[in-house]
Design an enzyme around this catalytic site. Structure first.
Site, short mmCIF file in Angstrom:
data_model
loop_
_atom_site.label_atom_id
_atom_site.label_comp_id
_atom_site.label_asym_id
_atom_site.label_seq_id
_atom_site.Cartn_x
_atom_site.Cartn_y
_atom_site.Cartn_z
N HIS A 28 -11.40 -3.38 2.80
CA HIS A 28 -11.33 -3.03 4.22
C HIS A 28 -12.12 -1.78 4.58
O HIS A 28 -12.21 -1.43 5.75
CB HIS A 28 -9.86 -2.84 4.62
CG HIS A 28 -9.25 -1.64 3.94
ND1 HIS A 28 -9.09 -1.57 2.56
CD2 HIS A 28 -8.81 -0.45 4.42
CE1 HIS A 28 -8.56 -0.40 2.25
NE2 HIS A 28 -8.38 0.30 3.36
N ASP A 29 -12.67 -1.08 3.58
CA ASP A 29 -13.47 0.12 3.84
C ASP A 29 -14.97 -0.11 3.63
O ASP A 29 -15.78 0.79 3.87
CB ASP A 29 -13.07 1.25 2.88
CG ASP A 29 -11.66 1.76 3.11
OD1 ASP A 29 -11.18 1.70 4.25
OD2 ASP A 29 -11.05 2.22 2.12
N ASP A 86 -3.18 4.66 -2.33
CA ASP A 86 -4.29 5.20 -1.56
C ASP A 86 -4.73 6.57 -2.08
O ASP A 86 -3.89 7.45 -2.29
CB ASP A 86 -3.81 5.33 -0.10
CG ASP A 86 -4.93 5.56 0.88
OD1 ASP A 86 -5.80 4.69 0.99
OD2 ASP A 86 -4.93 6.62 1.55
N ASP A 142 0.86 -1.18 0.00
CA ASP A 142 0.00 0.00 0.00
C ASP A 142 0.90 1.23 0.00
O ASP A 142 1.90 1.28 0.72
CB ASP A 142 -0.88 -0.01 1.25
CG ASP A 142 -2.30 0.44 0.95
OD1 ASP A 142 -2.46 1.55 0.41
OD2 ASP A 142 -3.24 -0.31 1.26
N GLU A 166 -6.27 3.98 -6.15
CA GLU A 166 -7.60 4.15 -5.55
C GLU A 166 -8.07 5.58 -5.82
O GLU A 166 -7.38 6.53 -5.49
CB GLU A 166 -7.54 3.90 -4.04
CG GLU A 166 -8.92 3.85 -3.42
CD GLU A 166 -8.96 4.26 -1.95
OE1 GLU A 166 -9.88 3.82 -1.25
OE2 GLU A 166 -8.09 5.03 -1.50
O1 TEU Z 1 -9.88 5.28 1.61
C1 TEU Z 1 -10.37 6.36 0.94
C2 TEU Z 1 -11.84 6.45 0.75
O2 TEU Z 1 -12.27 7.25 -0.02
C3 TEU Z 1 -12.81 5.62 1.46
O3 TEU Z 1 -13.05 4.39 1.03
C4 TEU Z 1 -12.80 5.90 2.92
O4 TEU Z 1 -12.79 4.77 3.70
C5 TEU Z 1 -13.99 6.73 3.22
O5 TEU Z 1 -13.90 7.14 4.51
C6 TEU Z 1 -15.28 6.02 3.02
O6 TEU Z 1 -16.32 6.72 3.62
C7 TEU Z 1 -8.52 5.14 1.77
C8 TEU Z 1 -8.22 3.91 2.59
O7 TEU Z 1 -8.65 2.78 1.89
C9 TEU Z 1 -8.86 4.05 3.92
O8 TEU Z 1 -8.76 2.90 4.72
C10 TEU Z 1 -8.21 5.23 4.61
O9 TEU Z 1 -8.86 5.49 5.83
C11 TEU Z 1 -8.26 6.48 3.75
O10 TEU Z 1 -7.92 6.25 2.40
C12 TEU Z 1 -7.26 7.49 4.27
O11 TEU Z 1 -5.96 7.03 4.05
#
Ligand code: TEU
Ligand code: CA
Length: 564
Positions: A340-341, A215, A113, A268
């Site tokens: 994971h989100d 990310d 990542d 992403e």
């Molecule tokens: O996520 C960015 C993002 O846009 C989302 O999926 C995020 O979880 C958002 O809050 C959803 O409502 C990335 C990572 O995958 C995430 O785990 C991190 O918290 C975020 O960036 C910040 O680094």
């Protein structure tokens, strides 16, 4: 100049000139929740090493690790204080090297990542930057003087609730953080920042890693002109500033060009459109191999993601098809339904009670038979589900906790109604420990897990799934084999059928005179009518029910046919 770029590599695809990742499947590990080797309750590198044979057996080609760098862990490692090391909670560099070698020994690749939109506020770069207005690193972050009456410079809000600006007392200025206050945004306009990041990326590639999942990479380019105005920046100024393509192309040149190896880059990109994605992933532009887009996981958001709407199957089908068509000629899709989100896919799109096996495998078939690179999120391959903890105290995710406090304390919403939103959409649904077996804490740890195990672990775990004649794992294994062996799965043209049908998800893939047809009844009821014979022509390749010539699909029944 050598121009051996990852986009032109040819190794494992049966269809000769296609990039290797067109026939690859990626498995995402969230290290904190995967397996704990030393009993401190937190998953670690040792835990991953002990399960590599499991992943090799599943058949995945690439492992992507969520961040394991040193971090104060406000956002579970997405707040990094040192890009070139391993957090002691996960292990050390020697253990990492051992892991990397063991992954490579099994013919798999390891992707890291890359979190470079922001650092931790404990990163030395930020500590220096914050120390005075004339520090040489001042401009590495976004500092602005307060607005009138000392208010933040503009109305941007953080993804984790509250303003996107925090006042730092040392210099009396605000810094920008699109996520938590402990995650200050780097200023990518500054060439020194970019060079520092590229050097760090090169050092990981020199170490042997096989690429990066980047990310929120479209957030690195911001529309600075809006920062001084009062216009709300969300969807406007946050993402996709005009420099974004230059940044991506520069990164590609500085980091990947001229290197041997088959790398993977996936960006992403919240808010990315299909037209933009086609540019980012056009091989000729040499930016990225693929992007994660968010449209299909945003269709069921109401006013916010925590106010979910009912699933709308035709809208979901048409949206996925739009991305299939939009990246058919140039570019490439990444395929995912959870990570994971996101909530667990079987709970969100299927029925995790009566039809858990059927609906988990239905969505697996629908996803893996599309054109693109599929991503499997840990636990998805055994059909793990969402969780409902009794109280907000049981939750660990900064996003859910901040949302709960804001909704309850500031907007006076009832705790029970706010918890319902967290149950449906909270990120901890995906972060409960991996369920390996039916022993205490699901075999995840010998200690006390950092977040509770889903109470369904005695019946839902790897061991039980693999013993069952209805094994979700086995189904994923078949799908992964198919992607490896069948060029139609990897590269065939996609066509959506019956777009408005409220139950049926059907499509074809075609190449070299072969047609693959997916027919799937994405509902709790039998299909309302018999399938037309042309949809069930050919050989039945895969199905999640006992074989049947019935033309009425049973609840969540999914079939794959092949004709020539
Ligand atoms: O996520 C960015 C993002 O846009 C989302 O999926 C995020 O979880 C958002 O809050 C959803 O409502 C990335 C990572 O995958 C995430 O785990 C991190 O918290 C975020 O960036 C910040 O680094
Ligand atoms: Ca541990």
């Amino acid at each position: 100049m050598t121009d051996e770029l990852q986009n032109t590599s040819v190794t494992s695809n049966p269809a000769s000139d296609a990039a290797w990742w067109t026939s690859a499947v990626v498995y995402q590990i969230y290290p904190r929740s995967f397996a704990d080797s030393n009993g401190d309750g937190i998953g670690d590198i040792g835990g991953i090493r002990s399960h590599l044979d499991y992943l090799a057996e599943l058949g995945v080609d690439v492992i992507w690790l969520s961040p394991i760098y040193p971090s104060p862990q406000h956002d579970n490692g997405y707040d990094i204080r040192d890009y070139e090391n391993i957090d002691p909670v996960f292990g050390d560099l020697d253990q990492f090297d051992a892991l990397l070698a063991e992954v490579h020994d099994r013919g798999m690749k390891l992707v890291m990542d890359l979190v470079v939109n922001h650092t931790s506020d404990e990163h030395p770069w930020f500590i220096e930057s914050a120390s005075s207005t004339d520090n040489p690193k001042r401009d590495w972050y976004w500092w602005r003087t307060p607005g009138a009456n000392g208010t933040p410079p503009n109305a941007w809000v953080s993804a984790f609730s509250g303003p996107a600006w925090t006042m730092d007392a040392t210099t009396g200025e605000y810094y920008l953080h699109l996520f938590a206050a402990q995650q200050p945004d780097l200023n990518w306009e500054n060439p020194e920042v970019r060079q520092a990041v590229y050097a760090m990326m090169r050092s990981w590639l020199d170490r042997g890693v096989d690429g990066f999942r980047m990310d929120v990479i479209n957030l690195i380019a911001k529309r600075i002109e809006l920062i001084d105005g009062d216009e709300r920046g969300e969807g406007l100024g946050f993402t996709m500033g005009p420099q974004i393509h230059d940044f991506m192309a520069e990164m590609h040149r500085e980091v990947f060009a001229g290197r041997e190896g088959n790398f993977l880059t996936v960006g992403e990109m919240p808010g990315v459109s299909v037209e933009e994605a086609a540019l980012f992933t056009d091989p000729a532009r040499k930016e990225l191999d693929m992007v994660f887009q968010f449209e299909h996981v945003s269709l069921d958001s109401g006013e916010s993601k925590f106010d979910p709407l009912e699933r709308d199957l035709p809208a979901l089908k048409k949206n996925l098809a739009k991305w299939q068509y939009g990246l058919a000629a140039t570019g490439w899709n990444s395929l995912y339904l959870d990570n994971h989100d996101q909530p667990r896919l079987v709970s969100r799109f299927g029925n995790d009670a009566e039809f858990r096996y059927e609906s988990a495998t239905l969505w697996a078939l629908v996803l893996h038979l599309q054109r693109g690179t599929p991503y499997v999120y840990q636990g998805e391959e055994i059909g793990m589900t969402n969780v409902r903890f009794g109280s907000i105290e049981d939750y660990r995710d900064i996003e859910s906790i901040n949302h709960y406090r804001e909704a309850v304390d500031e907007f006076d919403r009832s705790p029970a109604s706010v918890l319902e939103g967290v149950y449906a959409r909270g990120r901890d649904n995906a972060r409960t420990p991996m369920q390996w077996d039916d022993t205490e804490h699901a075999g995840f740890t010998a200690g006390t897990p950092w977040i509770a195990v889903n109470p369904n672990y005695p019946v839902l775990n790897v061991l039980a799934d693999r013993k069952s004649h209805r094994s979700v794992f086995d189904f994923y294994q078949r799908l992964i084999e198919l992607r490896h062996s069948d060029p139609v799965v990897a590269l065939g043209d996609f066509e959506l059928l019956e777009p408005d049908h409220p139950q049926l998800f059907a499509f074809t893939r075609q190449r070299d005179g072969v047609t693959l047809t997916v027919v799937a009844n994405a509902s709790d009821e039998p299909l309302s009518e018999a399938l037309p014979p042309q949809l069930t022509a050919g050989d039945l390749v895969l199905s999640n029910y006992p074989v049947s010539d019935e033309l009425v699909l049973r609840p969540w029944e999914a079939r794959l046919y092949r004709t020539r």
